[in-house]
Design a protein around this motif. Structure first.
Motif, PDB file in Angstrom:
ATOM      1  N   GLN A 246      23.281  69.743  14.458  1.00  0.00           N
ATOM      2  CA  GLN A 246      22.445  70.759  13.834  1.00  0.00           C
ATOM      3  C   GLN A 246      23.127  72.121  13.789  1.00  0.00           C
ATOM      4  O   GLN A 246      22.682  73.011  13.057  1.00  0.00           O
ATOM      5  CB  GLN A 246      21.117  70.860  14.592  1.00  0.00           C
ATOM      6  N   ASP A 247      24.180  72.287  14.581  1.00  0.00           N
ATOM      7  CA  ASP A 247      24.928  73.549  14.576  1.00  0.00           C
ATOM      8  C   ASP A 247      25.654  73.685  13.235  1.00  0.00           C
ATOM      9  O   ASP A 247      26.395  72.786  12.806  1.00  0.00           O
ATOM     10  CB  ASP A 247      25.923  73.566  15.742  1.00  0.00           C
ATOM     11  N   SER A 248      25.439  74.801  12.574  1.00  0.00           N
ATOM     12  CA  SER A 248      26.034  74.997  11.243  1.00  0.00           C
ATOM     13  C   SER A 248      27.533  75.250  11.292  1.00  0.00           C
ATOM     14  O   SER A 248      28.226  75.141  10.276  1.00  0.00           O
ATOM     15  CB  SER A 248      25.338  76.176  10.539  1.00  0.00           C
ATOM     16  N   ARG A 249      28.072  75.542  12.441  1.00  0.00           N
ATOM     17  CA  ARG A 249      29.501  75.816  12.559  1.00  0.00           C
ATOM     18  C   ARG A 249      30.306  74.521  12.496  1.00  0.00           C
ATOM     19  O   ARG A 249      29.829  73.455  12.877  1.00  0.00           O
ATOM     20  CB  ARG A 249      29.797  76.539  13.876  1.00  0.00           C
ATOM     21  N   LYS A 250      31.534  74.620  12.028  1.00  0.00           N
ATOM     22  CA  LYS A 250      32.435  73.474  11.996  1.00  0.00           C
ATOM     23  C   LYS A 250      33.101  73.240  13.341  1.00  0.00           C
ATOM     24  O   LYS A 250      33.515  72.131  13.657  1.00  0.00           O
ATOM     25  CB  LYS A 250      33.521  73.686  10.927  1.00  0.00           C
ATOM     26  N   GLN A 251      33.192  74.279  14.130  1.00  0.00           N
ATOM     27  CA  GLN A 251      33.770  74.181  15.457  1.00  0.00           C
ATOM     28  C   GLN A 251      33.231  75.340  16.296  1.00  0.00           C
ATOM     29  O   GLN A 251      32.752  76.339  15.766  1.00  0.00           O
ATOM     30  CB  GLN A 251      35.298  74.234  15.401  1.00  0.00           C
ATOM     31  N   GLY A 252      33.296  75.189  17.621  1.00  0.00           N
ATOM     32  CA  GLY A 252      32.787  76.256  18.480  1.00  0.00           C
ATOM     33  C   GLY A 252      32.659  75.812  19.924  1.00  0.00           C
ATOM     34  O   GLY A 252      33.102  74.729  20.319  1.00  0.00           O
ATOM     35  N   VAL A 253      32.018  76.679  20.724  1.00  0.00           N
ATOM     36  CA  VAL A 253      31.824  76.448  22.159  1.00  0.00           C
ATOM     37  C   VAL A 253      30.376  76.741  22.501  1.00  0.00           C
ATOM     38  O   VAL A 253      29.819  77.752  22.050  1.00  0.00           O
ATOM     39  CB  VAL A 253      32.753  77.346  23.012  1.00  0.00           C
ATOM     40  N   ILE A 254      29.746  75.861  23.261  1.00  0.00           N
ATOM     41  CA  ILE A 254      28.398  76.097  23.766  1.00  0.00           C
ATOM     42  C   ILE A 254      28.369  75.812  25.257  1.00  0.00           C
ATOM     43  O   ILE A 254      29.266  75.144  25.792  1.00  0.00           O
ATOM     44  CB  ILE A 254      27.335  75.236  23.034  1.00  0.00           C
ATOM     45  N   HIS A 255      27.338  76.317  25.949  1.00  0.00           N
ATOM     46  CA  HIS A 255      27.146  76.081  27.375  1.00  0.00           C
ATOM     47  C   HIS A 255      25.863  75.280  27.565  1.00  0.00           C
ATOM     48  O   HIS A 255      24.856  75.519  26.891  1.00  0.00           O
ATOM     49  CB  HIS A 255      27.072  77.397  28.138  1.00  0.00           C
ATOM     50  N   SER A 256      25.905  74.334  28.491  1.00  0.00           N
ATOM     51  CA  SER A 256      24.747  73.463  28.703  1.00  0.00           C
ATOM     52  C   SER A 256      24.682  73.057  30.166  1.00  0.00           C
ATOM     53  O   SER A 256      25.709  73.047  30.871  1.00  0.00           O
ATOM     54  CB  SER A 256      24.855  72.212  27.809  1.00  0.00           C
ATOM     55  N   ASP A 257      23.478  72.726  30.626  1.00  0.00           N
ATOM     56  CA  ASP A 257      23.261  72.225  31.985  1.00  0.00           C
ATOM     57  C   ASP A 257      23.004  70.731  31.911  1.00  0.00           C
ATOM     58  O   ASP A 257      22.147  70.283  31.145  1.00  0.00           O
ATOM     59  CB  ASP A 257      22.070  72.917  32.659  1.00  0.00           C
ATOM     60  N   ASN A 258      23.724  69.949  32.712  1.00  0.00           N
ATOM     61  CA  ASN A 258      23.496  68.507  32.714  1.00  0.00           C
ATOM     62  C   ASN A 258      22.340  68.145  33.631  1.00  0.00           C
ATOM     63  O   ASN A 258      21.716  69.019  34.254  1.00  0.00           O
ATOM     64  CB  ASN A 258      24.770  67.748  33.103  1.00  0.00           C
ATOM     65  N   SER A 259      22.045  66.842  33.736  1.00  0.00           N
ATOM     66  CA  SER A 259      20.897  66.398  34.521  1.00  0.00           C
ATOM     67  C   SER A 259      21.047  66.689  36.002  1.00  0.00           C
ATOM     68  O   SER A 259      20.063  66.746  36.736  1.00  0.00           O
ATOM     69  CB  SER A 259      20.687  64.887  34.323  1.00  0.00           C
ATOM     70  N   SER A 260      22.278  66.888  36.476  1.00  0.00           N
ATOM     71  CA  SER A 260      22.519  67.209  37.889  1.00  0.00           C
ATOM     72  C   SER A 260      22.438  68.699  38.157  1.00  0.00           C
ATOM     73  O   SER A 260      22.664  69.134  39.285  1.00  0.00           O
ATOM     74  CB  SER A 260      23.899  66.684  38.310  1.00  0.00           C
ATOM     75  N   GLY A 261      22.118  69.485  37.127  1.00  0.00           N
ATOM     76  CA  GLY A 261      22.040  70.927  37.294  1.00  0.00           C
ATOM     77  C   GLY A 261      23.394  71.617  37.236  1.00  0.00           C
ATOM     78  O   GLY A 261      23.491  72.810  37.520  1.00  0.00           O
ATOM     79  N   GLN A 262      24.449  70.860  36.874  1.00  0.00           N
ATOM     80  CA  GLN A 262      25.786  71.430  36.809  1.00  0.00           C
ATOM     81  C   GLN A 262      26.012  72.065  35.440  1.00  0.00           C
ATOM     82  O   GLN A 262      25.668  71.496  34.413  1.00  0.00           O
ATOM     83  CB  GLN A 262      26.826  70.330  37.066  1.00  0.00           C
ATOM     84  N   ARG A 263      26.616  73.234  35.443  1.00  0.00           N
ATOM     85  CA  ARG A 263      26.888  73.949  34.202  1.00  0.00           C
ATOM     86  C   ARG A 263      28.123  73.353  33.543  1.00  0.00           C
ATOM     87  O   ARG A 263      29.171  73.169  34.182  1.00  0.00           O
ATOM     88  CB  ARG A 263      27.118  75.429  34.513  1.00  0.00           C
ATOM     89  N   GLU A 264      28.011  73.031  32.230  1.00  0.00           N
ATOM     90  CA  GLU A 264      29.117  72.451  31.488  1.00  0.00           C
ATOM     91  C   GLU A 264      29.465  73.327  30.286  1.00  0.00           C
ATOM     92  O   GLU A 264      28.597  73.972  29.704  1.00  0.00           O
ATOM     93  CB  GLU A 264      28.767  71.045  30.994  1.00  0.00           C
ATOM     94  N   ILE A 265      30.764  73.318  29.932  1.00  0.00           N
ATOM     95  CA  ILE A 265      31.237  74.001  28.733  1.00  0.00           C
ATOM     96  C   ILE A 265      31.568  72.929  27.694  1.00  0.00           C
ATOM     97  O   ILE A 265      32.339  71.997  27.976  1.00  0.00           O
ATOM     98  CB  ILE A 265      32.469  74.867  29.037  1.00  0.00           C
TER      99      ILE A 265
END
Length: 606
Positions: A246-265
């Motif tokens: 759904q991201d309109s960009r062709k490439q990029g970086v986002i930050h997200s939290d996984n199910s273990s609460g660990q921050r992922e790039i």
């Protein structure tokens, strides 16, 4: 503690050090994180761009092979001849050999293609190197069903059955194209072009994200194409793929939290030709591991420096702050009235040859004098309090005795001998009870007996005009109360009741109520005015016994009782004065429950 010189000096050292080091660490850490993240983004996206070009090249080769096979006359002739009914077996074999030779030549022209195999829905397959046969096993393969039912052209990494005939169990990525038709469901023959997954993985493994980060090649359906671990189709990963699409960009970086609460790039790049996508995932803790280690080292060094600074501050302030701290601690104990601990807390006189020593010596002398003064004052106050209590107690007996003797004289004049005997017996029991002047408190049972004897005398005096009842709850007899608290209340109720009417009703009850003994006296008399109630309450709260002793109030009996209860029980005593159900006054005394032979603590006596 922060009033001491030592504490303030240490606090200033800590504050300055923590603020300066904390600000410096925060700036360095945040700037370092920004630089690392920027480098990761630029480096990862640059490498993904290169790898994307590589994937496009491989795909282009696959499409070229597919175009070559699709448009070649050999393929059309093979499809037509195999579709003829009644074609001799020899001609079928000859046609399959020609097709196999052509597929071998097509495969050898493209290094990225591992093998090309053509299939027919009747179970026939032909591959390079003169390999062909009839085996309908592939009809049950998931890739065949997806191709026929959903039109899926690309197949993620899997083990191909034909490759196994060539002793090759390595997984392959395949593209499927129909032959002689463009719609998969209408085609009776199709080709399957295999590319080894190693052909995709070798350059992909050379791209690194941190230490444990990984990059995955996802198909148009969002599933991994190369069978790598770490991107299983869980609900969490499915949601991540949906977000990236759904991201309109062709490439990029986002930050997200996984199910273990660990921050992922998450680093992603979308490929143009087949809607594939490269997704790189690296835990933030892994990416910044060295930075976190550096921060821990800085904190350890800062802690050592801080401890050294605190030690220096303590050493500088020890000679002054220690005796002052002990002196302040002694003052706190004096404030609480603990003079023994205050003397123990004070610095020793030896070695104190300065202003602090003079202040300590003066304070010690002051504590000794104050302690002696308080002890003397307390003993005088206790003696005065006991004298006031005895005086209040003695205030009741003469008044009651005068009234009783007057009754006995009247009975003798009326020659009511039996009644006079009953009065004398009741009076005797009451006098024996009254002469126990050494007892401040008695059992509730004895107090109720005393009140009962007094009630007997009143019944003789007033006859049928007096209706007086005394009730008590079971189990209260052994609890203690101060003596002579019911008789004055009964006497007041009867006296003012007859001034108000010709018949008097008096109810006396003893009951338990929320950890207290509740003594209630109710009558049908005129009641007690509100101003009198307020006056009684103020006198009880002010605890000025001399006011009660010299009072000219008509409620001297009630005031005496309230004053004695307030003097003896202190804040544990409560009372309520209001209107009874009989229409007159209602007086309720709430007295703390005490077992017989136990004493009320001296601290609770006001």
């Amino acid at each position: 503690m922060f009033y001491s010189l030592k504490s303030r000096l240490i606090a200033i050292f800590i504050l300055l050090f923590v603020l300066s080091f904390g600000a410096l660490s925060a700036v360095l850490f945040n700037e370092s994180r920004s630089i690392i993240l920027s480098q990761l983004e630029s480096s990862a996206l640059e490498k993904m761009e290169e790898y994307g070009s590589y994937v496009d090249m491989v795909q282009m080769g696959v499409y070229d092979v597919a175009s070559l096979v699709f448009n070649n006359e050999t393929t059309r002739d093979w499809d037509d001849r195999l579709g003829e009914e009644g074609l001799p077996t020899g001609e079928k074999i000859l046609s399959n050999l020609e097709m196999s030779t052509f597929l071998t030549q097509a495969t050898n022209s493209y290094t990225s293609v591992q093998r090309v195999t053509v299939y027919r829905d009747d179970g026939l397959w032909v591959s390079g190197e003169n390999q062909f046969g009839e085996d309908a096993t592939f009809l049950g393969e998931s890739w065949y069903r997806d191709f026929k039912g959903k039109g899926e052209r690309w197949v993620a990494g899997h083990v191909d059955l034909v490759e196994r005939r060539f002793n090759n169990d390595n997984p392959v990525v395949s593209m499927i194209m129909p032959i002689a038709e463009f719609e998969p469901r209408h085609a009776s023959a199709f080709m399957k072009i295999n590319v080894s997954t190693d052909y995709f993985l070798e350059p992909l493994d050379r791209i690194h994200l941190g230490v444990t980060g990984s990059i995955h090649l996802l198909g148009s359906n969002g599933l991994p194409m190369l069978g790598q671990e770490g991107f299983e189709p869980t609900e969490e990963r499915t949601e991540l793929v949906r977000t990236l699409k759904q991201d309109s960009r062709k490439q990029g970086v986002i930050h997200s939290d996984n199910s273990s609460g660990q921050r992922e790039i998450i680093v992603f790049k979308k490929l143009k030709r087949t809607n594939w996508m490269l997704v790189g995932i690296v835990p933030e803790s892994d990416l910044y591991a060295e930075l976190f280690d550096l921060r821990q080292s800085m904190i350890a060094i800062a802690t050592l420096v801080l401890l050294l600074s605190v030690g220096l501050a303590i050493w500088l302030s020890h000679s002054i702050s220690k005796p002052l701290s002990r002196l302040v601690a002694a003052m706190r104990h004096v404030q609480r009235g603990d003079f023994a601990q205050a003397e123990l807390r004070m610095p020793p006189e030896v070695g104190l040859r300065n202003e602090v020593g003079f202040a300590t010596s003066t304070f010690r002398k002051m504590v000794v004098q104050l302690r002696q003064h308080i002890k003397t004052e307390f003993e005088l106050k206790l003696l005065r309090q006991q004298a006031e209590y005895k005086a209040l107690l003695m205030q009741i007996n003469p008044h009651f005795l005068f009234n009783t003797l007057e009754l006995m004289s009247s009975l003798a004049m009326q020659k009511r001998t039996d009644d006079n005997v009953d009065v004398i017996e009741s009076l005797g029991r009451m006098m024996r009870f009254s002469l126990r002047m050494s007892d401040d408190i008695v059992s509730l049972g004895d107090e109720l007996k005393y009140a009962g004897d007094y009630a007997s005398i009143l019944r003789v005096r007033f006859g049928d005009r007096l209706h007086l009842s005394i009730d008590k709850m079971e189990g209260l007899e052994r609890h203690t109360v101060i003596k002579f608290i019911l008789q004055p209340l009964i006497e007041n109720a009867v006296k003012y009741g007859f001034r108000h009417g010709t018949e008097v009703y008096v109810d006396v009850r003893a009951e338990r109520a929320e950890g207290h003994i509740r003594l209630v006296v109710e009558d049908n008399g005129p009641g007690i005015p509100e101003e009198t109630i307020n006056e009684l309450r103020d006198k009880t709260l002010s605890a000025r016994m001399e006011d009660v002793l010299v009072s000219k109030s008509k409620q001297i009996g009630l005031g005496n009782v309230l004053a004695r209860c307030g003097l003896y029980y202190g804040d544990l005593f409560r009372f309520h004065i209001g209107t009874s159900e009989l229409g007159g006054a209602s007086i309720a005394l709430l007295i703390p429950i005490q077992e017989e032979l136990s004493d009320v603590q001296r601290d609770d006596r006001g």
